[in-house]
Write a protein that holds these residues in place. Structure first.
Motif, short mmCIF file in Angstrom:
data_model
loop_
_atom_site.label_atom_id
_atom_site.label_comp_id
_atom_site.label_asym_id
_atom_site.label_seq_id
_atom_site.Cartn_x
_atom_site.Cartn_y
_atom_site.Cartn_z
N ARG A 164 62.88 40.81 71.86
CA ARG A 164 63.58 41.61 70.84
C ARG A 164 65.06 41.25 70.84
NH1 ARG A 164 61.05 46.13 68.90
NH2 ARG A 164 62.98 47.30 68.87
N VAL A 165 65.54 40.87 69.66
CA VAL A 165 66.96 40.52 69.51
C VAL A 165 67.55 41.46 68.47
CG1 VAL A 165 68.62 38.72 68.93
CG2 VAL A 165 66.43 38.09 69.99
N THR A 166 68.60 42.17 68.86
CA THR A 166 69.29 43.07 67.93
C THR A 166 70.62 42.44 67.54
OG1 THR A 166 68.23 45.01 68.89
CG2 THR A 166 70.23 45.39 67.59
N PHE A 167 70.83 42.36 66.23
CA PHE A 167 72.08 41.85 65.68
C PHE A 167 72.85 43.03 65.09
CE2 PHE A 167 68.88 38.52 65.30
CZ PHE A 167 69.54 37.44 65.89
N THR A 168 74.12 43.14 65.44
CA THR A 168 74.98 44.20 64.90
C THR A 168 76.18 43.53 64.26
OG1 THR A 168 74.25 45.71 66.64
CG2 THR A 168 76.25 46.31 65.43
N LEU A 169 76.45 43.90 63.02
CA LEU A 169 77.51 43.28 62.24
C LEU A 169 78.57 44.29 61.84
CD1 LEU A 169 75.28 41.19 59.80
CD2 LEU A 169 76.25 40.46 61.98
N SER A 170 79.81 43.89 61.97
CA SER A 170 80.96 44.65 61.50
C SER A 170 82.14 43.69 61.51
CB SER A 170 81.25 45.83 62.43
OG SER A 170 82.33 46.60 61.93
N ALA A 190 74.24 38.92 57.30
CA ALA A 190 72.95 39.62 57.37
C ALA A 190 71.89 38.86 56.58
CB ALA A 190 73.08 41.05 56.86
N ARG A 191 72.25 38.38 55.40
CA ARG A 191 71.30 37.60 54.59
C ARG A 191 70.91 36.32 55.31
NH1 ARG A 191 74.56 39.32 49.63
NH2 ARG A 191 73.28 41.00 48.82
N GLU A 192 71.87 35.67 55.94
CA GLU A 192 71.59 34.44 56.68
C GLU A 192 70.70 34.72 57.89
OE1 GLU A 192 71.59 30.37 57.32
OE2 GLU A 192 72.12 31.55 55.56
N ILE A 193 70.95 35.81 58.60
CA ILE A 193 70.10 36.19 59.73
C ILE A 193 68.68 36.46 59.25
CG2 ILE A 193 69.67 38.01 61.45
CD1 ILE A 193 72.78 38.11 61.80
N ASP A 194 68.53 37.15 58.12
CA ASP A 194 67.20 37.39 57.56
C ASP A 194 66.48 36.08 57.27
OD1 ASP A 194 67.48 40.13 57.72
OD2 ASP A 194 67.68 40.44 55.55
N ARG A 195 67.20 35.14 56.69
CA ARG A 195 66.61 33.83 56.37
C ARG A 195 66.15 33.13 57.65
NH1 ARG A 195 67.69 28.62 56.36
NH2 ARG A 195 69.80 28.83 57.14
N LEU A 196 67.01 33.10 58.65
CA LEU A 196 66.69 32.43 59.91
C LEU A 196 65.53 33.14 60.64
CD1 LEU A 196 70.30 31.63 61.10
CD2 LEU A 196 68.60 29.99 60.26
N ALA A 197 65.52 34.46 60.59
CA ALA A 197 64.45 35.22 61.25
C ALA A 197 63.10 34.95 60.59
CB ALA A 197 64.77 36.71 61.23
N GLN A 198 63.11 34.78 59.29
CA GLN A 198 61.86 34.51 58.57
C GLN A 198 61.32 33.13 58.94
OE1 GLN A 198 62.21 34.86 54.31
NE2 GLN A 198 60.02 35.14 54.07
N GLU A 199 62.21 32.20 59.24
CA GLU A 199 61.79 30.84 59.61
C GLU A 199 61.28 30.76 61.04
OE1 GLU A 199 65.14 28.29 58.95
OE2 GLU A 199 65.01 28.48 56.78
N SER A 212 58.02 34.79 70.86
CA SER A 212 58.11 34.52 72.29
C SER A 212 59.57 34.66 72.72
CB SER A 212 57.61 33.10 72.63
OG SER A 212 58.51 32.14 72.09
N PHE A 213 59.79 34.73 74.02
CA PHE A 213 61.16 34.80 74.52
C PHE A 213 61.97 33.59 74.07
CE2 PHE A 213 64.26 33.82 77.92
CZ PHE A 213 65.08 34.92 77.79
N LEU A 214 61.39 32.40 74.21
CA LEU A 214 62.13 31.19 73.83
C LEU A 214 62.40 31.14 72.33
CD1 LEU A 214 60.63 28.47 76.18
CD2 LEU A 214 62.85 29.60 76.32
N ALA A 215 61.49 31.66 71.52
CA ALA A 215 61.73 31.72 70.07
C ALA A 215 62.91 32.66 69.77
CB ALA A 215 60.48 32.17 69.34
N GLY A 216 63.01 33.75 70.51
CA GLY A 216 64.14 34.67 70.34
C GLY A 216 65.45 34.00 70.72
N ILE A 217 65.44 33.25 71.81
CA ILE A 217 66.64 32.53 72.24
C ILE A 217 67.03 31.48 71.20
CG2 ILE A 217 67.57 30.96 74.00
CD1 ILE A 217 67.38 33.92 74.87
N ILE A 229 76.23 47.48 60.56
CA ILE A 229 74.82 47.42 60.19
C ILE A 229 74.11 46.66 61.30
CG2 ILE A 229 75.10 47.67 57.70
CD1 ILE A 229 74.83 44.62 57.43
N ALA A 230 72.83 46.99 61.52
CA ALA A 230 72.09 46.36 62.60
C ALA A 230 70.64 46.12 62.20
CB ALA A 230 72.14 47.22 63.86
N ARG A 231 70.07 45.12 62.83
CA ARG A 231 68.66 44.79 62.64
C ARG A 231 68.11 44.27 63.96
NH1 ARG A 231 65.48 39.99 59.30
NH2 ARG A 231 63.47 40.67 60.11
#
Length: 97
Positions: free
Chosen positions: A66-72, A87-96, A36-41, A28-30
């Motif tokens: 743009r940061v793409t996360f792929t999980l498997s 994936a749920r944790e990434i969603d939480r962190l991305a929202q913050e 900003s670039f630094l926010a993505g980092i 799965i990927a998102r």
């Protein structure tokens, strides 16, 4: 410790709660667009810390903001509960961010 593969139905159910994620085969990927670039980092750094704590590491691709996360779960050859939890944790962190 073994992590059994999720069934197609279990994956479909999990993705209902993860609307930003798309399944492609055994992963799965998102993609997150950071302000900003630094926010993505910083998002990558925070996800990396959570992934290390869970001993479950995503593939991460950084392209400017743009940061793409792929999980498997590579050791199991597909998707497990570990992927859904991360994936749920990434969603939480991305929202913050």
């Amino acid at each position: 410790m073994s992590n059994p593969l999720l069934t197609d139905d279990e994956i479909a159910t999990a993705l209902k709660d993860l609307p930003e994620w798309t399944r492609t085969g055994a992963s799965i990927a998102r993609t997150v667009e950071a302000p900003s670039f630094l926010a993505g980092i910083e998002l990558v750094r925070r996800v990396a810390a959570e992934a290390e704590a869970a001993n479950h590491h995503p593939d991460m691709d950084i392209r400017w903001r743009r940061v793409t996360f792929t999980l498997s779960t590579h050791s199991e050859g597909g998707l497990t509960r570990l992927d859904v939890a991360l994936a749920r944790e990434i969603d939480r962190l991305a929202q913050e961010s």
